[in-house]
Design a protein around this motif. Structure first.
Motif, PDB file in Angstrom:
ATOM      1  N   PRO A  84     -35.702  69.235 -20.100  1.00  0.00           N
ATOM      2  CA  PRO A  84     -36.315  69.659 -18.975  1.00  0.00           C
ATOM      3  C   PRO A  84     -36.174  68.719 -17.747  1.00  0.00           C
ATOM      4  CG  PRO A  84     -37.964  68.962 -20.285  1.00  0.00           C
ATOM      5  CD  PRO A  84     -36.834  68.790 -21.108  1.00  0.00           C
ATOM      6  N   ALA A  85     -36.147  69.226 -16.355  1.00  0.00           N
ATOM      7  CA  ALA A  85     -36.375  68.376 -15.380  1.00  0.00           C
ATOM      8  C   ALA A  85     -37.395  69.229 -14.422  1.00  0.00           C
ATOM      9  CB  ALA A  85     -34.903  68.559 -14.650  1.00  0.00           C
ATOM     10  N   PRO A  86     -38.564  68.993 -14.910  1.00  0.00           N
ATOM     11  CA  PRO A  86     -39.678  69.924 -14.069  1.00  0.00           C
ATOM     12  C   PRO A  86     -39.814  69.731 -12.515  1.00  0.00           C
ATOM     13  CG  PRO A  86     -40.601  68.016 -15.485  1.00  0.00           C
ATOM     14  CD  PRO A  86     -39.075  68.156 -15.833  1.00  0.00           C
ATOM     15  N   GLU A  87     -39.605  68.529 -12.141  1.00  0.00           N
ATOM     16  CA  GLU A  87     -39.696  68.282 -10.786  1.00  0.00           C
ATOM     17  C   GLU A  87     -38.597  68.970  -9.999  1.00  0.00           C
ATOM     18  OE1 GLU A  87     -39.377  65.798 -12.833  1.00  0.00           O
ATOM     19  OE2 GLU A  87     -40.984  64.609 -12.895  1.00  0.00           O
ATOM     20  N   ARG A  88     -37.452  68.968 -10.457  1.00  0.00           N
ATOM     21  CA  ARG A  88     -36.343  69.547  -9.774  1.00  0.00           C
ATOM     22  C   ARG A  88     -36.425  71.217 -10.050  1.00  0.00           C
ATOM     23  NH1 ARG A  88     -29.755  68.424 -10.635  1.00  0.00           N
ATOM     24  NH2 ARG A  88     -29.289  70.152  -8.711  1.00  0.00           N
ATOM     25  N   ASP A  89     -36.856  71.382 -10.993  1.00  0.00           N
ATOM     26  CA  ASP A  89     -37.008  73.229 -11.315  1.00  0.00           C
ATOM     27  C   ASP A  89     -38.053  73.541 -10.203  1.00  0.00           C
ATOM     28  OD1 ASP A  89     -35.363  73.383 -13.480  1.00  0.00           O
ATOM     29  OD2 ASP A  89     -36.851  73.635 -14.915  1.00  0.00           O
ATOM     30  N   ALA A  90     -39.298  72.825  -9.961  1.00  0.00           N
ATOM     31  CA  ALA A  90     -40.368  73.546  -9.288  1.00  0.00           C
ATOM     32  C   ALA A  90     -39.994  73.412  -7.747  1.00  0.00           C
ATOM     33  CB  ALA A  90     -41.513  72.506  -9.408  1.00  0.00           C
ATOM     34  N   TRP A  91     -39.198  72.128  -7.393  1.00  0.00           N
ATOM     35  CA  TRP A  91     -38.730  71.979  -6.172  1.00  0.00           C
ATOM     36  C   TRP A  91     -37.611  72.900  -5.569  1.00  0.00           C
ATOM     37  CZ3 TRP A  91     -39.993  70.641  -1.480  1.00  0.00           C
ATOM     38  CH2 TRP A  91     -38.841  70.235  -0.524  1.00  0.00           C
ATOM     39  N   GLU A  92     -36.747  73.230  -6.427  1.00  0.00           N
ATOM     40  CA  GLU A  92     -35.618  73.927  -6.116  1.00  0.00           C
ATOM     41  C   GLU A  92     -36.224  75.496  -6.151  1.00  0.00           C
ATOM     42  OE1 GLU A  92     -31.846  71.104  -7.207  1.00  0.00           O
ATOM     43  OE2 GLU A  92     -32.420  72.804  -8.703  1.00  0.00           O
ATOM     44  N   LEU A  93     -37.034  76.079  -7.036  1.00  0.00           N
ATOM     45  CA  LEU A  93     -37.606  77.518  -7.094  1.00  0.00           C
ATOM     46  C   LEU A  93     -38.320  77.584  -5.807  1.00  0.00           C
ATOM     47  CD1 LEU A  93     -38.828  77.659 -10.548  1.00  0.00           C
ATOM     48  CD2 LEU A  93     -36.960  79.158  -9.685  1.00  0.00           C
ATOM     49  N   ALA A  94     -38.869  76.475  -5.257  1.00  0.00           N
ATOM     50  CA  ALA A  94     -39.527  76.602  -3.807  1.00  0.00           C
ATOM     51  C   ALA A  94     -38.566  76.703  -2.666  1.00  0.00           C
ATOM     52  CB  ALA A  94     -40.525  75.439  -3.634  1.00  0.00           C
ATOM     53  N   LEU A  95     -37.580  76.020  -2.943  1.00  0.00           N
ATOM     54  CA  LEU A  95     -36.467  76.079  -1.755  1.00  0.00           C
ATOM     55  C   LEU A  95     -36.038  77.436  -1.784  1.00  0.00           C
ATOM     56  CD1 LEU A  95     -34.261  72.702  -2.277  1.00  0.00           C
ATOM     57  CD2 LEU A  95     -36.058  73.388  -0.253  1.00  0.00           C
ATOM     58  N   ILE A  96     -35.629  78.092  -3.046  1.00  0.00           N
ATOM     59  CA  ILE A  96     -35.107  79.384  -3.033  1.00  0.00           C
ATOM     60  C   ILE A  96     -35.941  80.435  -2.387  1.00  0.00           C
ATOM     61  CG2 ILE A  96     -34.357  81.292  -4.738  1.00  0.00           C
ATOM     62  CD1 ILE A  96     -33.139  78.907  -6.492  1.00  0.00           C
ATOM     63  N   GLU A  97     -37.137  80.367  -2.813  1.00  0.00           N
ATOM     64  CA  GLU A  97     -38.208  81.162  -2.156  1.00  0.00           C
ATOM     65  C   GLU A  97     -38.393  81.121  -0.786  1.00  0.00           C
ATOM     66  OE1 GLU A  97     -43.005  82.222  -2.391  1.00  0.00           O
ATOM     67  OE2 GLU A  97     -42.305  80.770  -3.906  1.00  0.00           O
TER      68      GLU A  97
END
Length: 223
Positions: A84-97
């Protein structure tokens, strides 16, 4: 100004230094430049800041990278799913939103397309074969556009050979997404929102080829 998300590597060595680093393969800014844009690297940060960052950009690219954590789409982790890459998942999901909420043009590349699907409630196939040439080696395969889509308007060719490196793919489509290209084996190779906003995801890696049309379309939408 096109913001491109980056890797966050905890330990990189260059020269005498061995430090954490935000990394982006040079193909991304090279492609943005060739398409007429300027690149800003957007490393993982506090997701609460995503809307403020996107507000300073004209377009957003969510780049390729590690597997999306299956917990993000309610699935159990399979044996061949990457770490997993939790920091990147959380950040990029926020960018997409933030991009979708603000109407900022959005392009997802490989992982970026998969994460767009997950952000909109879709799921992923966690492992498939035949879309690489081996570990660390990009392959090439043919994609065909779906008539009447945004992608077909950008790349109207009956088929196109694209550089590819992935072992995961879209399974159940996310909310409002439509398929805009397939591989010959039926794998979903591009998705889009009917728009606005301008939002397109491609499963392949245009930054590893010479075809600037997809990135140029993002730059036009951003300008």
């Amino acid at each position: 100004m096109i913001g491109v998300s980056t890797y966050l590597d905890p330990s990189v060595r260059w020269g005498v230094w061995h430090l954490p680093a935000a990394l982006l393969p040079a193909g991304y800014p090279r492609l943005v430049r060739a398409a007429g844009g300027l690149t800003a690297m957007v490393p993982p940060d506090d997701p609460a800041h995503a809307a403020e960052v996107v507000a300073r950009l004209d377009g957003v690219v969510v780049a390729g990278g590690p597997d999306v954590a299956p917990e993000r789409y309610g699935a159990a982790r399979e044996e061949r799913t990457g770490p997993p890459a939790p920091e990147r998942d959380a950040w990029e999901l926020a960018l997409i939103e933030a991009a979708l909420s603000s109407g900022t043009p959005l392009l997802g590349i490989c992982r970026g397309m998969q994460l767009m699907n997950v952000a909109l409630g879709g799921t992923l196939i966690q492992h498939m074969d035949g879309h690489t040439e081996g570990i660390g080696a990009f392959g090439t395969h043919t994609v065909k556009p779906v008539p009447g889509t945004l992608y077909e308007s950008i790349v109207p060719d009956a088929s196109t050979d694209v550089p590819t490196y992935h072992h995961q793919a879209v399974d159940r489509l996310g909310r409002d997404l439509m398929v805009s290209a397939y591989a010959e084996d039926g794998t979903i190779e591009a998705v889009e929102l009917p728009g606005p906003p301008w939002a397109l995801g491609v499963q392949w890696h245009p930054e590893m080829g010479e075809d600037t049309r997809v990135m140029a379309a993002l730059v036009r939408a951003a300008s």
